[in-house]
Design an enzyme around this catalytic site. Structure first.
Site, PDB file in Angstrom:
ATOM      1  N   HIS A 290      -9.318 -10.298  -1.441  1.00 12.03           N
ATOM      2  CA  HIS A 290      -9.449  -9.465  -2.651  1.00 12.03           C
ATOM      3  C   HIS A 290     -10.864  -9.520  -3.207  1.00 12.03           C
ATOM      4  O   HIS A 290     -11.457  -8.482  -3.519  1.00 12.03           O
ATOM      5  CB  HIS A 290      -8.495  -9.943  -3.759  1.00 12.03           C
ATOM      6  CG  HIS A 290      -7.056  -9.669  -3.479  1.00 12.03           C
ATOM      7  ND1 HIS A 290      -6.048 -10.038  -4.345  1.00 12.03           N
ATOM      8  CD2 HIS A 290      -6.432  -9.067  -2.439  1.00 12.03           C
ATOM      9  CE1 HIS A 290      -4.877  -9.671  -3.860  1.00 12.03           C
ATOM     10  NE2 HIS A 290      -5.085  -9.083  -2.702  1.00 12.03           N
TER      11      HIS A 290
ATOM     12  N   ALA B 147       0.826  -1.205   0.000  1.00 14.83           N
ATOM     13  CA  ALA B 147       0.000   0.000   0.000  1.00 14.83           C
ATOM     14  C   ALA B 147       0.863   1.259   0.000  1.00 14.83           C
ATOM     15  O   ALA B 147       0.476   2.294  -0.565  1.00 14.83           O
ATOM     16  CB  ALA B 147      -0.923  -0.002   1.217  1.00 14.83           C
TER      17      ALA B 147
ATOM     18  N   LYS C 133      -2.531  -8.241  -7.166  1.00 13.81           N
ATOM     19  CA  LYS C 133      -2.489  -9.599  -7.690  1.00 13.81           C
ATOM     20  C   LYS C 133      -2.394 -10.599  -6.551  1.00 13.81           C
ATOM     21  O   LYS C 133      -1.880 -10.234  -5.505  1.00 13.81           O
ATOM     22  CB  LYS C 133      -1.343  -9.787  -8.675  1.00 13.81           C
ATOM     23  CG  LYS C 133      -0.001  -9.170  -8.306  1.00 13.81           C
ATOM     24  CD  LYS C 133       0.647  -9.385  -6.983  1.00 13.81           C
ATOM     25  CE  LYS C 133       1.094 -10.741  -6.581  1.00 13.81           C
ATOM     26  NZ  LYS C 133       1.862 -10.779  -5.309  1.00 13.81           N
TER      27      LYS C 133
ATOM     28  N   ASP D 175       1.894 -16.129  -5.570  1.00  9.97           N
ATOM     29  CA  ASP D 175       2.433 -14.831  -5.141  1.00  9.97           C
ATOM     30  C   ASP D 175       3.416 -14.262  -6.169  1.00  9.97           C
ATOM     31  O   ASP D 175       3.252 -13.127  -6.637  1.00  9.97           O
ATOM     32  CB  ASP D 175       3.125 -14.985  -3.784  1.00  9.97           C
ATOM     33  CG  ASP D 175       3.684 -13.666  -3.294  1.00  9.97           C
ATOM     34  OD1 ASP D 175       2.950 -12.666  -3.351  1.00  9.97           O
ATOM     35  OD2 ASP D 175       4.861 -13.620  -2.880  1.00  9.97           O
TER      36      ASP D 175
HETATM   37  N1  NAD Z   1       2.576  -5.882  -6.875  1.00 13.03           N
HETATM   38  C1  NAD Z   1       3.532  -6.346  -6.114  1.00 13.03           C
HETATM   39  O1  NAD Z   1       4.708  -6.388  -6.495  1.00 13.03           O
HETATM   40  C2  NAD Z   1       3.179  -6.831  -4.757  1.00 13.03           C
HETATM   41  C3  NAD Z   1       4.176  -6.954  -3.772  1.00 13.03           C
HETATM   42  C4  NAD Z   1       3.789  -7.375  -2.507  1.00 13.03           C
HETATM   43  C5  NAD Z   1       2.461  -7.684  -2.230  1.00 13.03           C
HETATM   44  N2  NAD Z   1       1.527  -7.576  -3.202  1.00 13.03           N
HETATM   45  C6  NAD Z   1       0.124  -7.901  -2.951  1.00 13.03           C
HETATM   46  O2  NAD Z   1      -0.426  -6.855  -2.134  1.00 13.03           O
HETATM   47  C7  NAD Z   1      -1.366  -7.389  -1.215  1.00 13.03           C
HETATM   48  C8  NAD Z   1      -0.954  -7.000   0.201  1.00 13.03           C
HETATM   49  O3  NAD Z   1       0.351  -7.493   0.452  1.00 13.03           O
HETATM   50  P1  NAD Z   1       1.314  -6.773   1.514  1.00 13.03           P
HETATM   51  O4  NAD Z   1       2.670  -7.289   1.276  1.00 13.03           O
HETATM   52  O5  NAD Z   1       1.092  -5.316   1.506  1.00 13.03           O
HETATM   53  O6  NAD Z   1       0.747  -7.413   2.861  1.00 13.03           O
HETATM   54  P2  NAD Z   1       0.840  -6.794   4.331  1.00 13.03           P
HETATM   55  O7  NAD Z   1       0.610  -7.914   5.265  1.00 13.03           O
HETATM   56  O8  NAD Z   1       2.075  -5.984   4.457  1.00 13.03           O
HETATM   57  O9  NAD Z   1      -0.408  -5.791   4.390  1.00 13.03           O
HETATM   58  C9  NAD Z   1      -1.739  -6.215   4.350  1.00 13.03           C
HETATM   59  C10 NAD Z   1      -2.582  -5.187   5.130  1.00 13.03           C
HETATM   60  O10 NAD Z   1      -3.964  -5.519   4.980  1.00 13.03           O
HETATM   61  C11 NAD Z   1      -4.591  -5.261   6.243  1.00 13.03           C
HETATM   62  N3  NAD Z   1      -5.856  -5.981   6.289  1.00 13.03           N
HETATM   63  C12 NAD Z   1      -6.067  -7.306   6.504  1.00 13.03           C
HETATM   64  N4  NAD Z   1      -7.386  -7.576   6.477  1.00 13.03           N
HETATM   65  C13 NAD Z   1      -8.026  -6.419   6.196  1.00 13.03           C
HETATM   66  C14 NAD Z   1      -9.386  -6.061   6.030  1.00 13.03           C
HETATM   67  N5  NAD Z   1     -10.361  -6.972   6.115  1.00 13.03           N
HETATM   68  N6  NAD Z   1      -9.700  -4.770   5.802  1.00 13.03           N
HETATM   69  C15 NAD Z   1      -8.709  -3.827   5.727  1.00 13.03           C
HETATM   70  N7  NAD Z   1      -7.393  -4.119   5.882  1.00 13.03           N
HETATM   71  C16 NAD Z   1      -7.058  -5.393   6.111  1.00 13.03           C
HETATM   72  C17 NAD Z   1      -3.560  -5.723   7.255  1.00 13.03           C
HETATM   73  O11 NAD Z   1      -3.830  -5.193   8.549  1.00 13.03           O
HETATM   74  C18 NAD Z   1      -2.280  -5.180   6.624  1.00 13.03           C
HETATM   75  O12 NAD Z   1      -2.023  -3.858   7.057  1.00 13.03           O
HETATM   76  C19 NAD Z   1      -1.399  -8.879  -1.478  1.00 13.03           C
HETATM   77  O13 NAD Z   1      -2.446  -9.176  -2.367  1.00 13.03           O
HETATM   78  C20 NAD Z   1      -0.083  -9.170  -2.171  1.00 13.03           C
HETATM   79  O14 NAD Z   1      -0.155 -10.300  -3.032  1.00 13.03           O
HETATM   80  C21 NAD Z   1       1.863  -7.140  -4.438  1.00 13.03           C
END
Ligand code: NAD
Length: 351
Positions: free
Chosen positions: A77, A14, A95, A176
């Site tokens: 998602h 994010a 994704k 992933d």
């Molecule tokens: N595009 C990329 O290169 C890339 C890289 C990493 C992760 N991602 C994707 O991004 C997404 C998140 O991954 P991340 O690494 O940021 O994970 P993360 O664990 O760092 O963050 C996930 C966040 O979602 C919050 N969350 C969980 N349930 C929730 C809900 N019901 N409502 C609101 N918030 C909620 C958690 O508290 C946490 O802050 C995943 O789908 C992952 O596959 C993409």
């Protein structure tokens, strides 16, 4: 007029969404949401976002939000993206779009029924190395692409947290990391229909949390038991006869490696680790290396381009790309690979 953005889920990825929106003059960050309200408050302060909530429904019912980024763990998602579309928001969902085919079909229907846009977070499509390869591909430089190879191996790269829990992630490196490189190859192959997959998965090493003196990407969520595969390998066959081979791992006795290659009857390209095009002229093999700022995957530029693309879709300036239908095809491929691994046999992809 700017597009007013809400970001849902405020962990590691994010931060990239928030940063890219903040820098883009077409966007206004108006709201953020995370079940961890303290994290939400911290992110709101960091990116000067006026509205903060711990309740997704509250953000989605806010008429001041036009579009959202969905950055929550994978299995969340589908419900959040569908609720957002039905609340009248355009959606950029990380994704994999969904972890099941049924959920992906629901999202395709939701897009059709609401007329809102959904873009899947296939950031690698938007990096300059991929954009250049696509331009050459579209001009016919590679001819018909009949084979591709996608490799993303990490020796000790399980991010832990929810990534390791199949109930929240839907799977390990295949869903992933594999999703990124499968998509990039598939996109550059012209997005043919997948007809079957043969895959195998292995889990002898586990999360390798014992490994020291080596940094790795870490989820910002609490530790959970590791229930995902260490390594997945697969071959995907397409309706036009083309094949895509995939190799990906979180844990493996091997070296870290990335490779994304497509092979056509007139030429080929390596997009990763460095863009290189190969062809033949006057009975001589040629390696053609474009002069661009980054021959490898430029994450920051790719992210900025991805967010800009989404904002232009929201404004109706360009047609949707990385659509829900494309996310559905990926769900068919990934679930077929996992099914094949479980059955020990090639699985037909039906639709
Ligand atoms: N595009 C990329 O290169 C890339 C890289 C990493 C992760 N991602 C994707 O991004 C997404 C998140 O991954 P991340 O690494 O940021 O994970 P993360 O664990 O760092 O963050 C996930 C966040 O979602 C919050 N969350 C969980 N349930 C929730 C809900 N019901 N409502 C609101 N918030 C909620 C958690 O508290 C946490 O802050 C995943 O789908 C992952 O596959 C993409």
């Amino acid at each position: 007029m700017t597009t007013r953005i809400g970001v849902i889920g405020l962990g590691a990825i994010a931060v990239e969404h928030l940063g890219a929106y903040q820098k883009n003059p077409l966007a206004d960050l108006v709201a953020v949401c995370d079940v961890d309200v303290e994290r939400a408050k911290a992110r709101a302060e960091q990116f000067a976002v006026p509205k903060v909530t711990g309740d997704v429904a509250e953000l989605l019912s806010d008429p001041d939000v036009d579009a959202v980024s969905v950055c929550v763990p994978n299995t969340l998602h589908a419900p959040i993206a569908e609720a957002a579309l039905r609340a009248g928001k355009d959606v950029l969902v990380e994704k994999p779009m969904t972890v099941t085919v049924a959920e992906a079909e629901r999202l395709v229907r939701a897009v059709e029924e609401t007329g809102k846009a959904l873009q899947v977070g296939y950031v690698r499509r938007f990096a300059p190395n991929a954009l250049v390869a696509k331009r050459f591909l579209d001009a016919g430089e590679f001819g018909d692409v009949y084979a591709a190879r996608a490799t993303l191996l990490r020796a000790a790269g399980n991010p832990g947290g929810w990534f390791g829990d199949v109930e929240l992630s839907g799977g390990g490196p295949l869903i992933d990391l594999g999703v990124h490189i499968i998509d990039l190859c598939w996109y550059l192959m012209g997005m043919p229909k997948a007809v079957s997959a043969s895959g195998a998965t292995f889990s002898p090493l586990g999360a390798r949390d014992n490994i020291q003196n080596l940094s790795r990407y870490r989820a910002q969520s609490a530790a959970r038991p590791n229930t995902v595969e260490d390594y997945a390998t697969a071959q995907i066959r397409f309706e036009n006869g083309a094949v895509l081979n995939v190799d990906t791992s979180f844990s493996l006795h091997g070296r870290n490696e990335i490779g994304v290659r497509i092979h056509g009857d007139k030429g080929g390209a390596e997009i990763e680790p460095e863009l290189l095009m190969v062809t033949e002229r006057h009975d001589t093999l040629l390696h053609v290396q474009p002069q661009i700022d980054s021959l490898g995957f430029d994450f920051k530029v790719g992210f900025a381009n991805q967010i800009d693309h989404f904002l232009r879709i929201c404004r109706g300036e360009i047609p949707a790309d990385a659509t829900a239908e494309q996310g559905l095809e990926m769900a068919r491929i990934l679930t077929a690979i996992y099914e094949s691994a479980e059955r020990g046999a090639e699985v037909a992809i039906t639709r």
